[in-house]
Design a protein around this motif. Structure first.
Motif, PDB file in Angstrom:
ATOM      1  N   LEU A  72     -32.413 -41.962  17.063  1.00  0.00           N
ATOM      2  CA  LEU A  72     -30.971 -41.772  17.153  1.00  0.00           C
ATOM      3  C   LEU A  72     -30.381 -42.583  18.311  1.00  0.00           C
ATOM      4  N   SER A  73     -31.095 -42.642  19.428  1.00  0.00           N
ATOM      5  CA  SER A  73     -30.628 -43.429  20.579  1.00  0.00           C
ATOM      6  C   SER A  73     -30.542 -44.907  20.219  1.00  0.00           C
ATOM      7  N   HIS A  75     -30.109 -46.244  17.181  1.00  0.00           N
ATOM      8  CA  HIS A  75     -28.991 -46.476  16.270  1.00  0.00           C
ATOM      9  C   HIS A  75     -27.647 -46.324  16.977  1.00  0.00           C
ATOM     10  N   TYR A  76     -27.573 -45.414  17.942  1.00  0.00           N
ATOM     11  CA  TYR A  76     -26.341 -45.237  18.701  1.00  0.00           C
ATOM     12  C   TYR A  76     -26.011 -46.507  19.480  1.00  0.00           C
ATOM     13  N   GLU A  77     -27.019 -47.030  20.185  1.00  0.00           N
ATOM     14  CA  GLU A  77     -26.782 -48.219  21.017  1.00  0.00           C
ATOM     15  C   GLU A  77     -26.392 -49.421  20.169  1.00  0.00           C
ATOM     16  N   ASN A  79     -25.070 -49.467  17.156  1.00  0.00           N
ATOM     17  CA  ASN A  79     -23.763 -49.263  16.526  1.00  0.00           C
ATOM     18  C   ASN A  79     -22.624 -49.496  17.509  1.00  0.00           C
ATOM     19  N   ILE A  80     -22.786 -48.979  18.726  1.00  0.00           N
ATOM     20  CA  ILE A  80     -21.727 -49.159  19.735  1.00  0.00           C
ATOM     21  C   ILE A  80     -21.596 -50.628  20.122  1.00  0.00           C
ATOM     22  N   ARG A 175     -21.530 -43.163  24.691  1.00  0.00           N
ATOM     23  CA  ARG A 175     -21.141 -42.226  23.635  1.00  0.00           C
ATOM     24  C   ARG A 175     -19.644 -42.350  23.376  1.00  0.00           C
ATOM     25  N   TYR A 176     -19.245 -41.942  22.171  1.00  0.00           N
ATOM     26  CA  TYR A 176     -17.831 -41.862  21.835  1.00  0.00           C
ATOM     27  C   TYR A 176     -17.265 -40.538  22.342  1.00  0.00           C
ATOM     28  N   ASP A 179     -18.304 -36.878  21.182  1.00  0.00           N
ATOM     29  CA  ASP A 179     -19.729 -36.725  20.866  1.00  0.00           C
ATOM     30  C   ASP A 179     -20.383 -35.730  21.811  1.00  0.00           C
ATOM     31  N   VAL A 183     -28.315 -36.530  22.203  1.00  0.00           N
ATOM     32  CA  VAL A 183     -28.455 -36.681  20.764  1.00  0.00           C
ATOM     33  C   VAL A 183     -29.025 -35.441  20.110  1.00  0.00           C
TER      34      VAL A 183
END
Length: 277
Positions: A72-73, A75-77, A79-80, A175-176, A179, A183
């Motif tokens: 998840l970390s 994909h978060y990075e 995506n941002i 993070r947005y 959020d 995670v």
């Protein structure tokens, strides 16, 4: 106890960085290892299919292949970074899955971090220089905040200087707004208060980190006159106006609610200095 030691040894062996010269995906040749974090290993690589152009490559740690938090970390990075488009922020180049691990490559920012400059090159900054640097950095952070993103890791190793221009890297904790801080559903209250303030998904958490960044710059020019431990307010010979800004950034007083408030205060502080010159 024995199981815990075994897991630690196994993780250490699994997470040894790849050797220089190793090829990834048939085109990225590892030049050197840049660092290792909680979830990933970062390398400098050259793209042998693109005239040896340099990139930064990030690999999720092999010991965390089955760790949902690590995935998840990652994909978060990615995506941002994929949503941001600013000359001071590295652009993501490619993300992919290769031999059981997640990877992504991004633009290589070739410069010096403030950690390098202060601790390895002995660079010092006056009060005014420190606020000029903060002024430039706030322009980048305002762009991020306007995208409803909180960086949450504004530290001296993540801010790079290239020809007097600042660049911001490492969005692994970003993070947005809205959020969860983590995670998974861990509680921030389990952490020490300082880490809570840095990891909250609020704009104030970035102001708090920037306050500590500013203190690093100010202390670079400080020589202790006593062995007695004192607070930064007692030690640093800075103006009352500068102290007031720091108190609000560090949430000692009512914090700034929006970055424009902080930018206005810093601009006013620099204008006062210029008028007194």
């Amino acid at each position: 106890m024995v199981t815990s030691i075994y897991k630690s040894i196994k993780a250490f062996l699994q997470d040894r960085p790849l050797k220089n010269g190793t090829m990834i995906k048939g085109k990225y040749e590892i030049v050197e290892t840049l660092g290792m974090g909680s979830y990933g290993i970062t390398y400098l690589v050259r793209d042998t299919r693109q005239q040896n152009k340099l990139y930064v490559l990030k690999q999720t740690k092999p010991s965390r292949r089955k760790d949902e938090k690590s995935k998840l970390s990652y994909h978060y990075e990615t995506n941002i970074l994929g949503t941001l488009n600013h000359p001071a922020i590295p652009k993501i180049h490619e993300n992919f899955f290769f031999k059981d691990d997640f990877y992504f490559t991004m633009e290589f920012i070739n410069g010096n971090t403030f950690e390098d400059l202060i601790f390895h090159k002995g660079k010092t900054y006056t009060e005014n220089e420190a606020f000029q640097i903060l002024q430039q950095l706030l322009v980048i952070v305002k762009y991020i905040h306007n995208e409803n993103i909180v960086h949450r890791d504004l530290r001296i190793p993540n801010i790079i200087v290239v020809k007097n221009q600042l660049h911001l890297i490492d969005f692994g904790l970003a993070r947005y707004i809205g959020d969860k801080p983590t995670v998974h559903a861990e509680r921030l209250s389990d952490y020490m208060i300082e880490k809570q303030l840095k990891r909250e998904v609020t704009f104030q958490s970035d102001f708090y980190s920037l306050g500590h960044f500013l203190l690093f710059l100010l202390y670079s020019d400080y020589t202790p006159s006593s062995k007695v431990e004192r607070s930064w307010e007692e030690e640093l010979p800075i103006s009352k106006f500068s102290k007031e800004i720091l108190r609000k950034m560090l949430q000692i007083k009512e914090p700034y609610h929006h970055i424009d408030e902080l930018i206005h205060a810093v601009n006013h502080r620099l204008k006062i200095f210029d008028n007194n010159m």
